[in-house]
Motif scaffolding. Sequence first.
Motif, PDB file in Angstrom:
ATOM      1  N   GLN A   4      26.877  41.867  40.735  1.00 38.58           N
ATOM      2  CA  GLN A   4      26.421  41.163  41.711  1.00 38.58           C
ATOM      3  C   GLN A   4      26.077  39.802  41.693  1.00 38.58           C
ATOM      4  O   GLN A   4      25.779  39.331  41.838  1.00 38.58           O
ATOM      5  CB  GLN A   4      25.896  42.562  42.260  1.00 38.58           C
ATOM      6  CG  GLN A   4      25.329  42.836  43.412  1.00 38.58           C
ATOM      7  CD  GLN A   4      24.742  44.013  43.961  1.00 38.58           C
ATOM      8  OE1 GLN A   4      24.453  44.638  43.758  1.00 38.58           O
ATOM      9  NE2 GLN A   4      24.577  43.785  45.691  1.00 38.58           N
ATOM     10  N   ASN A   5      24.710  40.073  40.438  1.00 38.80           N
ATOM     11  CA  ASN A   5      24.471  39.246  40.180  1.00 38.80           C
ATOM     12  C   ASN A   5      24.870  38.126  39.889  1.00 38.80           C
ATOM     13  O   ASN A   5      24.652  36.666  39.986  1.00 38.80           O
ATOM     14  CB  ASN A   5      22.842  39.456  39.217  1.00 38.80           C
ATOM     15  CG  ASN A   5      22.417  40.195  39.428  1.00 38.80           C
ATOM     16  OD1 ASN A   5      21.529  40.701  40.943  1.00 38.80           O
ATOM     17  ND2 ASN A   5      21.487  40.593  38.561  1.00 38.80           N
ATOM     18  N   ILE A  10      27.253  32.829  41.460  1.00 41.83           N
ATOM     19  CA  ILE A  10      29.011  32.172  41.998  1.00 41.83           C
ATOM     20  C   ILE A  10      29.030  31.180  42.902  1.00 41.83           C
ATOM     21  O   ILE A  10      29.639  30.591  43.578  1.00 41.83           O
ATOM     22  CB  ILE A  10      29.876  32.488  41.353  1.00 41.83           C
ATOM     23  CG1 ILE A  10      30.007  33.004  40.241  1.00 41.83           C
ATOM     24  CG2 ILE A  10      31.489  31.571  41.971  1.00 41.83           C
ATOM     25  CD1 ILE A  10      31.319  33.819  39.418  1.00 41.83           C
ATOM     26  N   PHE A  11      28.613  32.854  43.960  1.00 42.56           N
ATOM     27  CA  PHE A  11      28.787  32.109  45.784  1.00 42.56           C
ATOM     28  C   PHE A  11      27.602  31.150  46.153  1.00 42.56           C
ATOM     29  O   PHE A  11      27.958  30.222  46.742  1.00 42.56           O
ATOM     30  CB  PHE A  11      28.207  33.662  46.524  1.00 42.56           C
ATOM     31  CG  PHE A  11      29.826  34.488  46.966  1.00 42.56           C
ATOM     32  CD1 PHE A  11      30.598  33.650  47.529  1.00 42.56           C
ATOM     33  CD2 PHE A  11      29.682  35.284  46.531  1.00 42.56           C
ATOM     34  CE1 PHE A  11      32.059  34.306  48.079  1.00 42.56           C
ATOM     35  CE2 PHE A  11      30.902  36.350  46.974  1.00 42.56           C
ATOM     36  CZ  PHE A  11      31.370  36.269  47.396  1.00 42.56           C
ATOM     37  N   SER A  12      27.240  31.101  45.914  1.00 38.76           N
ATOM     38  CA  SER A  12      25.410  30.262  45.926  1.00 38.76           C
ATOM     39  C   SER A  12      26.003  28.926  45.500  1.00 38.76           C
ATOM     40  O   SER A  12      26.008  27.637  45.912  1.00 38.76           O
ATOM     41  CB  SER A  12      24.164  30.350  45.090  1.00 38.76           C
ATOM     42  OG  SER A  12      23.462  31.598  45.161  1.00 38.76           O
ATOM     43  N   LYS A 278      39.961  34.791  41.818  1.00 36.55           N
ATOM     44  CA  LYS A 278      40.408  35.768  41.232  1.00 36.55           C
ATOM     45  C   LYS A 278      39.812  35.816  40.106  1.00 36.55           C
ATOM     46  O   LYS A 278      39.499  36.614  39.412  1.00 36.55           O
ATOM     47  CB  LYS A 278      42.033  36.712  40.806  1.00 36.55           C
ATOM     48  CG  LYS A 278      42.042  36.998  42.451  1.00 36.55           C
ATOM     49  CD  LYS A 278      44.051  37.427  42.381  1.00 36.55           C
ATOM     50  CE  LYS A 278      44.364  38.300  43.653  1.00 36.55           C
ATOM     51  NZ  LYS A 278      45.767  37.921  43.758  1.00 36.55           N
ATOM     52  N   LEU A 279      39.779  34.734  39.561  1.00 36.20           N
ATOM     53  CA  LEU A 279      39.779  34.299  37.881  1.00 36.20           C
ATOM     54  C   LEU A 279      37.944  34.075  37.835  1.00 36.20           C
ATOM     55  O   LEU A 279      37.713  33.996  37.361  1.00 36.20           O
ATOM     56  CB  LEU A 279      40.101  33.031  37.643  1.00 36.20           C
ATOM     57  CG  LEU A 279      42.091  32.744  37.329  1.00 36.20           C
ATOM     58  CD1 LEU A 279      42.478  32.112  37.129  1.00 36.20           C
ATOM     59  CD2 LEU A 279      41.883  33.864  35.947  1.00 36.20           C
ATOM     60  N   LEU A 280      37.273  33.280  38.945  1.00 39.15           N
ATOM     61  CA  LEU A 280      36.356  32.844  39.225  1.00 39.15           C
ATOM     62  C   LEU A 280      35.539  34.432  38.892  1.00 39.15           C
ATOM     63  O   LEU A 280      34.327  34.308  38.739  1.00 39.15           O
ATOM     64  CB  LEU A 280      35.772  31.828  39.595  1.00 39.15           C
ATOM     65  CG  LEU A 280      36.231  30.925  40.005  1.00 39.15           C
ATOM     66  CD1 LEU A 280      35.811  29.810  41.192  1.00 39.15           C
ATOM     67  CD2 LEU A 280      34.556  29.501  38.731  1.00 39.15           C
ATOM     68  N   PHE A 281      35.837  35.325  39.904  1.00 35.17           N
ATOM     69  CA  PHE A 281      34.740  36.004  40.525  1.00 35.17           C
ATOM     70  C   PHE A 281      35.727  37.835  39.262  1.00 35.17           C
ATOM     71  O   PHE A 281      34.968  38.867  39.096  1.00 35.17           O
ATOM     72  CB  PHE A 281      35.022  36.933  41.579  1.00 35.17           C
ATOM     73  CG  PHE A 281      34.379  36.007  42.638  1.00 35.17           C
ATOM     74  CD1 PHE A 281      33.220  36.357  42.655  1.00 35.17           C
ATOM     75  CD2 PHE A 281      35.118  34.453  43.305  1.00 35.17           C
ATOM     76  CE1 PHE A 281      32.366  35.133  43.854  1.00 35.17           C
ATOM     77  CE2 PHE A 281      34.477  33.912  43.695  1.00 35.17           C
ATOM     78  CZ  PHE A 281      32.726  34.210  44.081  1.00 35.17           C
ATOM     79  N   HIS A 282      36.733  37.585  38.938  1.00 36.03           N
ATOM     80  CA  HIS A 282      37.286  38.580  38.104  1.00 36.03           C
ATOM     81  C   HIS A 282      37.059  39.692  38.659  1.00 36.03           C
ATOM     82  O   HIS A 282      36.491  41.027  38.498  1.00 36.03           O
ATOM     83  CB  HIS A 282      36.106  38.825  36.184  1.00 36.03           C
ATOM     84  CG  HIS A 282      36.222  37.597  35.642  1.00 36.03           C
ATOM     85  ND1 HIS A 282      36.780  36.797  35.176  1.00 36.03           N
ATOM     86  CD2 HIS A 282      34.562  36.683  35.527  1.00 36.03           C
ATOM     87  CE1 HIS A 282      37.287  35.811  34.488  1.00 36.03           C
ATOM     88  NE2 HIS A 282      35.436  36.042  34.861  1.00 36.03           N
ATOM     89  N   THR A 283      37.823  39.924  39.529  1.00 28.60           N
ATOM     90  CA  THR A 283      37.698  40.660  40.742  1.00 28.60           C
ATOM     91  C   THR A 283      38.926  41.098  41.451  1.00 28.60           C
ATOM     92  O   THR A 283      39.693  40.069  41.813  1.00 28.60           O
ATOM     93  CB  THR A 283      36.998  41.305  41.276  1.00 28.60           C
ATOM     94  OG1 THR A 283      36.631  42.670  41.907  1.00 28.60           O
ATOM     95  CG2 THR A 283      36.694  40.305  42.439  1.00 28.60           C
ATOM     96  N   SER A 284      39.794  42.228  41.388  1.00 26.20           N
ATOM     97  CA  SER A 284      40.684  42.241  42.939  1.00 26.20           C
ATOM     98  C   SER A 284      40.010  42.894  44.330  1.00 26.20           C
ATOM     99  O   SER A 284      40.480  43.399  45.012  1.00 26.20           O
ATOM    100  CB  SER A 284      42.013  43.421  42.062  1.00 26.20           C
ATOM    101  OG  SER A 284      41.226  44.092  41.753  1.00 26.20           O
TER     102      SER A 284
END
Length: 342
Positions: A4-5, A10-12, A278-284
Motif C-alpha cells: 500500500q505504501n 508511485i501514485f505520488s 501492471k508492471l509498475l504496480f505488480h497487481t491485477s
Amino acid sequence: MKQQNRNIFIFSLLGLGFFALFFTNISLGSVRIPFQEIYNSLTGGQASKSTWEYIIINYRLPKAITAILVGMGLSISGLLMQTLFRNPLAGPYVLGLSSGASLGVAFVILGAGLLPPFLTTILLSSYGIVIASTLGSTLVLLAVLIVSHRMRDTMVILIVGLMFGSFTNAIVSTLTYFSSADQLQKFIFWSMGSLGNLSWSAITILSCCVMIGLLMSLYCIKPLNALLLGENYAKSLGLNFKKTRLIIILATSILAGSITAYAGPIAFIGLAVPHIAKLLFHTSNHSVLYWSTLLIGASIMLLCDVISQMPGYETSLPINAVTSLFGAPIVIWLLVRKRKNN
C-alpha cells in the motif's frame, strides 16, 4: 501495508509527473512560454504578454486537455478489452470501431466527388467529418451489439469485431484506389491523428463522452476483477455476465468512438498503457489499475504531444507516428516475453 505504501509512493510520483508534463506541454512549441506565465494565465491572472495569453487559451490549453482526454479514454478502453477477452494484445479498436470511423470519413473525403457541391462543402467541414466518423463507428457498434446479444462465447465477438474491421478496410482500400491525389492527402492527414484544431465546444462534447465512458468503466471494476479468473468463475459469484459484457462493450465504444471522431485513430496507447500500469504496480486488481491507467495514459499522451511539437520549430510530427514509436517496442517486448513464458 508495504504494498500500500509503495502504491501511494508511485501514485505520488505519477501525479507530479502528470502536472510537470501538463505545464511542459503548454510551455513548449514554436514559441516558448515560461511556466510562471502559464500559471498566472490559468489561475485567473494575466500573462505579461497578450500574445502568450492568446496562445495559451486558444491553442495550447485546448490541445493539452484533448491529449489528457485521449490518453485516459484509450488507456481505460484498452484495459477493459484486455480483461474482457483475457488477451494481453487486445486494444480499444479490437471491436472494429476505428475501421468503422475510417469508413465513414472515407465516404465523405474520398467519395466527395459523387455528392452535390453544396452537400460536399458541409460534409468536408470539421463537424461533417466528426459526424461521418461517429456514424461509421456507431454502425459497427450496433452490429457488434447484435452479435454479442446472440452469442454466448466472448471470443466469437472478438473474431466478429476483427472481421468487421477487415471488411470496412477493404471498402476503404477500394475507395482510395479510385480517389484523386488531393482526396488521398486529406484522408491520410486525418488517419495520422491530431490533437489540435478542436474548438472549446468540441472539447466540451468530447469531455462529456469520455466522462460517460469512464463512469461506466468505474462501475465495472468489481466485475472485471471477477472476470480475471474466467467467465464460469465470475458467474459462480453471481455476476450477470451478459449485462457486464454489454456495459464493457458500450463503455469501450463510447470512449474509442468519440476519441476517433475528434482526434482520429490514435495507435498503441490503449494497447501499451495497461501493461505499463501492471508492471509498475505488480497487481491485477482493477481498483488500482483503473486509476493508475488513467494517470499513466494522460501523462504518456502529453509526453507524446510534447515530442510531436518539436520544440523550437514551427512544424510538428503526426501524433500517430510518435505514439507508434512509443507503443510498438512495448508490444514487441510483450510478444517476446509471452514466447519465453510458454
